[in-house]
Each structure stands twice: as structure tokens, then as C-alpha cells.
Scaffold this motif. Sequence first.
Motif, short mmCIF file in Angstrom:
data_model
loop_
_atom_site.label_atom_id
_atom_site.label_comp_id
_atom_site.label_asym_id
_atom_site.label_seq_id
_atom_site.Cartn_x
_atom_site.Cartn_y
_atom_site.Cartn_z
N LYS A 14 0.82 -1.23 0.00
CA LYS A 14 0.00 0.00 0.00
C LYS A 14 0.85 1.27 0.00
O LYS A 14 0.60 2.23 0.73
CB LYS A 14 -0.97 -0.01 1.18
N ARG A 15 1.90 1.24 -0.81
CA ARG A 15 2.75 2.42 -0.98
C ARG A 15 2.46 3.02 -2.35
O ARG A 15 2.07 2.30 -3.27
CB ARG A 15 4.24 2.02 -0.93
N PRO A 16 2.70 4.33 -2.53
CA PRO A 16 2.47 4.92 -3.87
C PRO A 16 3.39 4.26 -4.90
O PRO A 16 4.53 3.90 -4.59
CB PRO A 16 2.82 6.40 -3.70
N LEU A 17 2.88 4.09 -6.12
CA LEU A 17 3.67 3.44 -7.17
C LEU A 17 4.75 4.40 -7.69
O LEU A 17 4.58 5.61 -7.65
CB LEU A 17 2.76 3.03 -8.32
N LEU A 18 5.85 3.83 -8.15
CA LEU A 18 6.93 4.65 -8.69
C LEU A 18 6.70 4.88 -10.19
O LEU A 18 6.52 3.93 -10.94
CB LEU A 18 8.28 3.95 -8.49
N PRO A 19 6.75 6.15 -10.63
CA PRO A 19 6.53 6.44 -12.06
C PRO A 19 7.83 6.32 -12.85
O PRO A 19 8.23 7.23 -13.54
CB PRO A 19 6.02 7.88 -12.04
N HIS A 20 8.51 5.18 -12.75
CA HIS A 20 9.89 5.12 -13.23
C HIS A 20 10.09 4.56 -14.63
O HIS A 20 11.20 4.54 -15.12
CB HIS A 20 10.75 4.34 -12.23
N PHE A 21 9.04 4.06 -15.28
CA PHE A 21 9.28 3.60 -16.65
C PHE A 21 9.30 4.82 -17.58
O PHE A 21 8.38 5.63 -17.58
CB PHE A 21 8.22 2.60 -17.11
N ASP A 22 10.39 4.96 -18.35
CA ASP A 22 10.57 6.16 -19.17
C ASP A 22 10.45 5.89 -20.67
O ASP A 22 10.80 6.73 -21.49
CB ASP A 22 11.93 6.81 -18.85
N GLY A 23 9.98 4.69 -21.03
CA GLY A 23 9.85 4.38 -22.45
C GLY A 23 11.14 3.87 -23.08
O GLY A 23 11.25 3.77 -24.29
N HIS A 24 12.09 3.52 -22.21
CA HIS A 24 13.42 3.12 -22.70
C HIS A 24 13.36 1.91 -23.63
O HIS A 24 12.72 0.91 -23.33
CB HIS A 24 14.30 2.79 -21.48
N ALA A 25 14.03 2.03 -24.78
CA ALA A 25 14.18 0.91 -25.71
C ALA A 25 15.63 0.89 -26.18
O ALA A 25 16.30 1.92 -26.23
CB ALA A 25 13.25 1.06 -26.90
N ASN A 26 16.10 -0.29 -26.51
CA ASN A 26 17.49 -0.47 -26.92
C ASN A 26 17.49 -1.55 -27.99
O ASN A 26 17.12 -2.68 -27.72
CB ASN A 26 18.30 -0.89 -25.68
N CYS A 27 17.82 -1.18 -29.24
CA CYS A 27 17.70 -2.15 -30.33
C CYS A 27 18.94 -2.20 -31.19
O CYS A 27 19.43 -1.16 -31.63
CB CYS A 27 16.54 -1.79 -31.27
N PHE A 28 19.41 -3.39 -31.44
CA PHE A 28 20.42 -3.60 -32.47
C PHE A 28 19.68 -3.74 -33.80
O PHE A 28 18.75 -4.53 -33.91
CB PHE A 28 21.21 -4.88 -32.21
N ILE A 29 20.11 -2.98 -34.81
CA ILE A 29 19.50 -3.08 -36.12
C ILE A 29 20.49 -3.77 -37.05
O ILE A 29 21.57 -3.25 -37.33
CB ILE A 29 19.17 -1.68 -36.69
N GLU A 30 20.12 -4.95 -37.52
CA GLU A 30 21.01 -5.69 -38.42
C GLU A 30 20.99 -4.98 -39.77
O GLU A 30 19.91 -4.69 -40.31
CB GLU A 30 20.47 -7.13 -38.53
N SER A 31 22.18 -4.65 -40.31
CA SER A 31 22.15 -3.88 -41.56
C SER A 31 22.76 -4.64 -42.74
O SER A 31 22.94 -4.07 -43.81
CB SER A 31 22.85 -2.53 -41.36
#
Lengths: 409, 105
Positions: A320-337
Motif C-alpha cells: 500500500k505504498r504509492p507506485l513509482l513512475p519510473h518507466f521512461d519508455g526506454h528501448a534499446n535495439c540492435f538493427i542488423e544492416s
Amino acid sequence: MRNLLILGAGTAGTIMANRLLPALDSEEWQITIVDQDEKHYYQPGFLFIPFGIYSRQDVIKPKRDYLPAGINVVMSKIEIIEPEKNQIKLADGKLIPYDILIIATGSRVHPDETEGMKEDGWFKNIFDFYTIEGATALANFLKYWEGGKMVLNITEMPIKCPVAPLEFVFLADWWFTEQGIRDKVEITFATPLPGAFTKPKASKLLGNFLDNKNIKLVPEFGIERVDSSANKIISFDDKELDYDLLVTIPTNMGDELIERSDMGDELNFIPTDPNTLQSKDHENIFVIGDATDLPSSKAGSVAHFQSEVLDKNILRFIDKRPLLPHFDGHANCFIESGFDKGILIDFNYDVEPLPGKFPLPGVGPFSLLEETKANHWGKMMFRWVYWNLLLKGAEMPIQAQMNMAGKRR
Amino acid sequence: MAEVTVDAKTFALDEDGFLADQNDWNEEFAKAIAKEEGIDELTEGHWNVINYMRSDYADKGAVPTIRRLKKAGGIPTKDLYALFPDGPAKKAARISGLPKPKGCV
């Protein structure tokens, strides 16, 4: 005894089960996970199947091998979620009650959303590569193809792994070169977006890659229908593209369970708080991975970063604690070229992919928005990391929140 | 910050060229932006889309997608493309005084 119920044992659901089991008191909490398929698919690997780099065996393992002992595994289709009653109903009518629900039911492709797509040409000269069936059928087609017009078309956004279509055409350019038929293949990349990608800097850079590889970009192409008797796709504003081979990224939608339960938007994605991952409509329901309606990428790396925020928030919710708003949309992708090279991008809700260096203890740094051999090896190494570390919820050397270190504006 | 002046009223625009404050919007602004986007006259069909987009945005806090305009708003996609050629979602949002639609990455 209280129940924590996870729907879906894909990437996100499996990570959550592995992270929560040691965190919850087993005298007090029973964790149950429900899924209808015994097989776990390494979805990033589907991209490599059409070119014979990976086979079916490389991307499928039993789900149960990755779920921790000590949780209750139920293999069944789910009929409906009943949030008002805090329970779900399985296909056989059995009810499972929950105190906390985590929805990780993912997204899948729906070629039937586009008129004409699933008619005569389907799996003859029209393929997707977002399913194991499509990827393997396309591999068989490409093995004997002598060339012609290949069109890759993105139907509508959002899609899983938004860079995969670009990777596909980059790899195709390499593969046709290796086969000695590149001069006989015309590659077109048709997208509803205004450019190669959505974010300006990456879009420009990736657009240059298309140019250099002699791949034609057709932006703002909103597909209305496929005419498989004439082998062409037609847009809503009556533009036409001829193809001999159509590689489609069909409409992506959340699970039909979400529609049956009346919990989603037009695409069956669930309205979710972008930072805490709590469902917007029910406080004891949390959503992770592709099932959310968030403007973050639908990708395994994102599910992993979300899990590091969500496990803490589940514990805070219990206390019963306030939730942390810590997800920032972070993405990390290797793009094979192609040609054993790759590009790395790292971004979040607010910061677009930027050039620079990506520091990674032990193996890094990797170059950002730049084509290197190291990035290719990073991508190939990732399959091992996925099966052996990521799914098991192990601590990774990358922070859940995006870091500006090394990036250049 | 960029701005545009219509009938002596000045509208602040955001970095993408979209209206900075949705509350500033009026019909004259819509007509001026439409011209800029190559639409000389806003017909009943255009207003139908603009009004739906504005009320849905006020309701949901998100710019409706093409699919939402079809499914929830009853606006056939074909019509939308005919009304706002070349990138209807973005064009209609700009005329309606909404932020740039979030192309999901």
C-alpha cells in the motif's frame, strides 16, 4: 493465501514470474501463470529465418524450461477476464480468482484486417515474417526465387519491433547479393510513415542507408487492399505498387481475449499508465510488454526494462505504498544492416535515438546510430543472452532508465 | 517559438508546427492552416472530421488514429484520404489544433 495471476508466458510474463517468485513470501502468495501454447518463441530470431541464418530449432524452446519451479503453470485458453469479480474464466469454464493480475498477452499479426491479403497469394507470393509459419514459408520461397520486384509493406502502426522491416530489406539486399541475383531484384520499402522511421535523426540516417543500398522508399503509403490476381497493392488514395513478392507487416493487434473482456482500445491494446504500468481502469491490474497501449516500442528489451519497474511496483502495491513512475519508455535495439554489420539505437519517450557511444561494462562501448561489426556481434550474441539471462530475470548490465552518457545531441 | 497570425490573432506553434495550446484554436485558425496544407475550402466532410477529432481528444487525451476515426468515429478511411490527401492523420490533427500524432516507435 493470496493469488498473483500472470496471463501470458511470453517474454514479459516469463520475466515477471522469475522476478516475482523470489520477491514474494511463498507462505502468503501463490503465483499462477496461464498460457495456451507450450512453445516459447524467440521472436527476434524470426527475422533471420527467411535467409536461412536461423532455423526453426534456433527460435523455439519449451516454455516450462524457463518458468521457475514453485509457480503454478496452467496451459489453457482463457475465455474472459472479469475485472469486476477479480477472476478469469478458462475455456473449460474453470474460474481462477486473483488479488493481483498482470496481463502480458502480447500482440500478434492480423493479415485478415486488409482486404485481399489472405486470398490466393497468401504464402504463395505474399508472406509475413512475424510468425514462425510465415518466416519458414518465406525461406522456402526465397531459396528458389530468381528475382523480380520485392515490395515490403507496413500496413499500419504500431507494430512489434518497429525496426524489423528495415532490417529485413537490409538483409535482403545482402542476401540477394550473396546469391548473385541482386541486379535482378528491385527492392521497395512502402510505409505509412513519412520516412524510413518515426524519429527524425534515425529516420534520416536509415533513409540514407536505404539510398546507399539501392532500396526504393515509398513513404505515406496507407494500404487499402491487395489485388492478388494482378499482383499489386493499392493505397487508400489510389496509388498502386506492383510486386512479384510481397512481404507484409500486417496489422498488429492485442489478444482477442482483451476484446472479449472489453478492456482494450480499437487494436485491443490496454490503456496503461505510461510510467507506473498500472492499468488505467483497475488498480489491481498491471500491464506489461506488447499488451499495453503505450507509445514505447513493442520489443523484448522494452518488456525487460518495464519488468524492473513493475516488480517494484507490485511490491509497493502489496504494501500500500504509492507506485513509482519510473518507466521512461526506454528501448534499446540492435538493427542488423547486412554484410555482418549492425547499428545500435537507444532511446525513450522523450529522447530520440542519438549518435554517440553506448557504454556497456565488459563488452562495450558500442557505437550508436553508426554501422559497425561490433553491433552485428552484439545482435548475434543477444540470442544467448535472451535464453540464458533475460528470460530468467537476471540483472542486466543496462539500466532500466535511459542514460545520456556517451550520447551526442 | 514559431507563430502564425490569423485575423490579427497570433497563435503560438510548437516545434513541430502544431498549435501549442489547444485552447487557442478557432475556426479561422483551421481555415488558415488548411490553406497552408493545400486544402482551399473546408467542407462539411472536413468539419465532421475536425469536430470528432477535437471532441475525442478532449475526451481521451490522445490524438485519434486513422483506425479510431474509422471504428469509433465512423469515418471511412477512404474518405479521410480524399479529404486530407497525403498523411491525413497528421494533416487533420494540425488543422484541428491538436498536437502531432505520436507515431509509435
